[in-house]
Design a protein around this motif. Structure first.
Motif, mmCIF file in Angstrom:
data_model
loop_
_atom_site.group_PDB
_atom_site.id
_atom_site.type_symbol
_atom_site.label_atom_id
_atom_site.label_comp_id
_atom_site.label_asym_id
_atom_site.label_seq_id
_atom_site.Cartn_x
_atom_site.Cartn_y
_atom_site.Cartn_z
ATOM 1 N N VAL A 183 0.757 -1.189 0.097
ATOM 2 C CA VAL A 183 -0.004 0.139 0.089
ATOM 3 C C VAL A 183 0.896 1.047 0.124
ATOM 4 N N ALA A 184 0.422 2.425 -0.174
ATOM 5 C CA ALA A 184 1.030 3.566 -0.471
ATOM 6 C C ALA A 184 1.775 3.983 0.820
ATOM 7 N N GLY A 185 1.114 4.396 1.825
ATOM 8 C CA GLY A 185 1.833 4.574 2.984
ATOM 9 C C GLY A 185 1.273 4.265 4.289
ATOM 10 N N SER A 186 1.610 4.276 5.417
ATOM 11 C CA SER A 186 1.383 3.647 6.709
ATOM 12 C C SER A 186 -0.190 4.239 6.886
ATOM 13 N N PHE A 187 -0.517 5.401 6.654
ATOM 14 C CA PHE A 187 -1.821 5.788 6.746
ATOM 15 C C PHE A 187 -2.878 4.907 6.139
ATOM 16 N N GLU A 188 -2.556 4.319 4.959
ATOM 17 C CA GLU A 188 -3.612 3.129 4.268
ATOM 18 C C GLU A 188 -3.462 1.915 4.998
ATOM 19 N N LEU A 189 -2.732 1.790 5.978
ATOM 20 C CA LEU A 189 -2.552 0.368 6.605
ATOM 21 C C LEU A 189 -3.995 0.082 7.301
ATOM 22 N N PRO A 190 -4.444 0.927 8.167
ATOM 23 C CA PRO A 190 -5.702 0.386 8.659
ATOM 24 C C PRO A 190 -7.004 0.111 7.864
ATOM 25 N N TYR A 191 -7.125 0.753 6.937
ATOM 26 C CA TYR A 191 -8.280 0.693 5.915
ATOM 27 C C TYR A 191 -7.855 -0.736 5.198
ATOM 28 N N SER A 192 -6.778 -0.733 4.650
ATOM 29 C CA SER A 192 -6.343 -2.021 3.676
ATOM 30 C C SER A 192 -6.297 -3.332 4.620
ATOM 31 N N ALA A 193 -5.974 -3.362 6.028
ATOM 32 C CA ALA A 193 -6.077 -4.166 6.904
ATOM 33 C C ALA A 193 -7.634 -4.860 6.942
ATOM 34 N N LYS A 194 -8.580 -3.497 7.283
ATOM 35 C CA LYS A 194 -9.953 -3.886 7.620
ATOM 36 C C LYS A 194 -10.566 -4.604 6.234
ATOM 37 N N HIS A 195 -10.138 -3.965 4.883
ATOM 38 C CA HIS A 195 -10.601 -4.557 3.785
ATOM 39 C C HIS A 195 -10.319 -6.010 3.539
ATOM 40 N N ILE A 196 -9.009 -6.370 3.710
ATOM 41 C CA ILE A 196 -8.673 -7.839 3.700
ATOM 42 C C ILE A 196 -9.112 -8.504 4.794
ATOM 43 N N ALA A 197 -9.283 -7.964 6.182
ATOM 44 C CA ALA A 197 -9.832 -8.965 7.080
ATOM 45 C C ALA A 197 -11.336 -9.248 6.645
ATOM 46 N N LYS A 198 -12.055 -8.558 6.127
ATOM 47 C CA LYS A 198 -13.671 -8.655 5.897
ATOM 48 C C LYS A 198 -13.514 -9.480 4.694
ATOM 49 N N ASN A 199 -12.918 -9.193 3.448
ATOM 50 C CA ASN A 199 -13.275 -9.723 2.293
ATOM 51 C C ASN A 199 -12.539 -10.961 2.124
ATOM 52 N N ARG A 200 -11.470 -11.173 2.465
ATOM 53 C CA ARG A 200 -10.513 -12.371 2.094
ATOM 54 C C ARG A 200 -10.387 -13.410 3.326
ATOM 55 N N LYS A 201 -10.312 -14.604 3.001
ATOM 56 C CA LYS A 201 -10.219 -15.542 3.991
ATOM 57 C C LYS A 201 -9.097 -15.599 4.541
ATOM 58 N N VAL A 202 -8.549 -14.547 5.587
ATOM 59 C CA VAL A 202 -7.315 -14.668 6.387
ATOM 60 C C VAL A 202 -7.635 -14.842 7.815
ATOM 61 N N ASP A 203 -6.666 -15.527 8.412
ATOM 62 C CA ASP A 203 -6.479 -15.656 9.886
ATOM 63 C C ASP A 203 -6.128 -14.721 10.704
ATOM 64 N N ALA A 204 -5.227 -13.845 10.086
ATOM 65 C CA ALA A 204 -4.360 -12.671 10.774
ATOM 66 C C ALA A 204 -3.732 -11.823 9.695
ATOM 67 N N VAL A 205 -3.838 -10.510 9.786
ATOM 68 C CA VAL A 205 -3.014 -9.589 9.086
ATOM 69 C C VAL A 205 -1.954 -8.862 9.971
ATOM 70 N N ILE A 206 -0.836 -8.680 9.067
ATOM 71 C CA ILE A 206 0.236 -7.953 9.744
ATOM 72 C C ILE A 206 0.424 -6.738 8.899
ATOM 73 N N CYS A 207 0.757 -5.643 9.718
ATOM 74 C CA CYS A 207 0.832 -4.547 8.936
ATOM 75 C C CYS A 207 2.341 -3.907 9.112
ATOM 76 N N ILE A 208 2.776 -3.462 8.132
ATOM 77 C CA ILE A 208 4.336 -3.215 8.180
ATOM 78 C C ILE A 208 4.328 -1.854 7.659
ATOM 79 N N GLY A 209 5.116 -0.864 8.395
ATOM 80 C CA GLY A 209 5.154 0.430 8.006
ATOM 81 C C GLY A 209 6.374 1.174 8.611
ATOM 82 N N CYS A 210 6.810 2.163 8.177
ATOM 83 C CA CYS A 210 8.006 3.027 8.830
ATOM 84 C C CYS A 210 7.933 4.479 8.801
ATOM 85 N N ILE A 211 7.499 5.196 9.644
ATOM 86 C CA ILE A 211 6.983 6.595 9.741
ATOM 87 C C ILE A 211 8.202 7.270 10.573
ATOM 88 N N ILE A 212 8.647 8.432 9.918
ATOM 89 C CA ILE A 212 9.990 8.809 10.289
ATOM 90 C C ILE A 212 9.761 10.272 10.513
#
Ligand code: RBF
Length: 156
Positions: free
Chosen positions: A60-89
């Motif tokens: 995803v573009a930046g860390s700010f996009e992590l929560p939305y994309s995590a929610k989208h994946i958690a709701k729409n794909r069959k996953v057991d867990a989501v790991i969000c990786i980012g680096c904010i400096i």
């Protein structure tokens, strides 16, 4: 107090997991840092029973996009867990505090609302050196630690 550094974890502490699907979502800002964390994260998941087909890697573009994309994946794909990786400096302006706060709160909310483990693998550092130190440098690799945290939650 003992410092927590899961990069040097004992593999015996982590059960081998089968048939667990994990999404690894990686922000592309400061990509030299996040790429190294993502690689370490995926290698750790593979070491503990997941296969390449069990792991979905999503940029995803930046860390700010992590929560939305995590929610989208958690709701729409069959996953057991989501790991969000980012680096904010930290920069010269106040973007750091807004992005870091929103990202941390957002990721926590996704885990609580979707009721699957959603792991916070986001560095919030004062400079690039501190980030590199935590992405395969002298302070280990926080990508490994995110994977370990995820595996432990999945084994609960
Ligand atoms: N995203 C990061 O993941 N890390 C950063 O250090 C970072 N710094 C940013 C600084 C500014 C001034 C702006 C506007 C954005 C920054 N972003 C950063 C991107 C942010 O997470 C997001 O992708 C964009 O704001 C688009 O929603």
């Amino acid at each position: 107090m003992k410092k927590q550094n899961l990069s040097a974890y004992d593999p015996a502490d982590i059960p081998v997991l089968h048939n667990k699907k994990v999404a690894v979502i990686t922000a592309q800002w400061n990509v030299e840092v996040t790429q190294s964390m993502e690689t370490a994260c995926v290698e750790t998941l593979l070491k503990h029973g997941l296969t390449v087909d069990d792991i979905m890697q999503i940029p995803v573009a930046g860390s700010f996009e992590l929560p939305y994309s995590a929610k989208h994946i958690a709701k729409n794909r069959k996953v057991d867990a989501v790991i969000c990786i980012g680096c904010i400096i930290q920069g010269e302006t106040r973007h750091f505090e807004f992005i870091a706060q929103a990202t941390a709160n957002g990721i926590m909310q996704v885990g609580l609302s979707c009721e699957i483990p959603v792991v916070f693998g986001v560095l919030t550092t004062n400079n690039m050196q501190q980030a590199m130190d935590r992405a395969g440098g002298k302070h280990g690799n926080k990508g490994t630690e995110a994977a370990v945290a995820c595996l432990k939650l999945l084994a609960m």
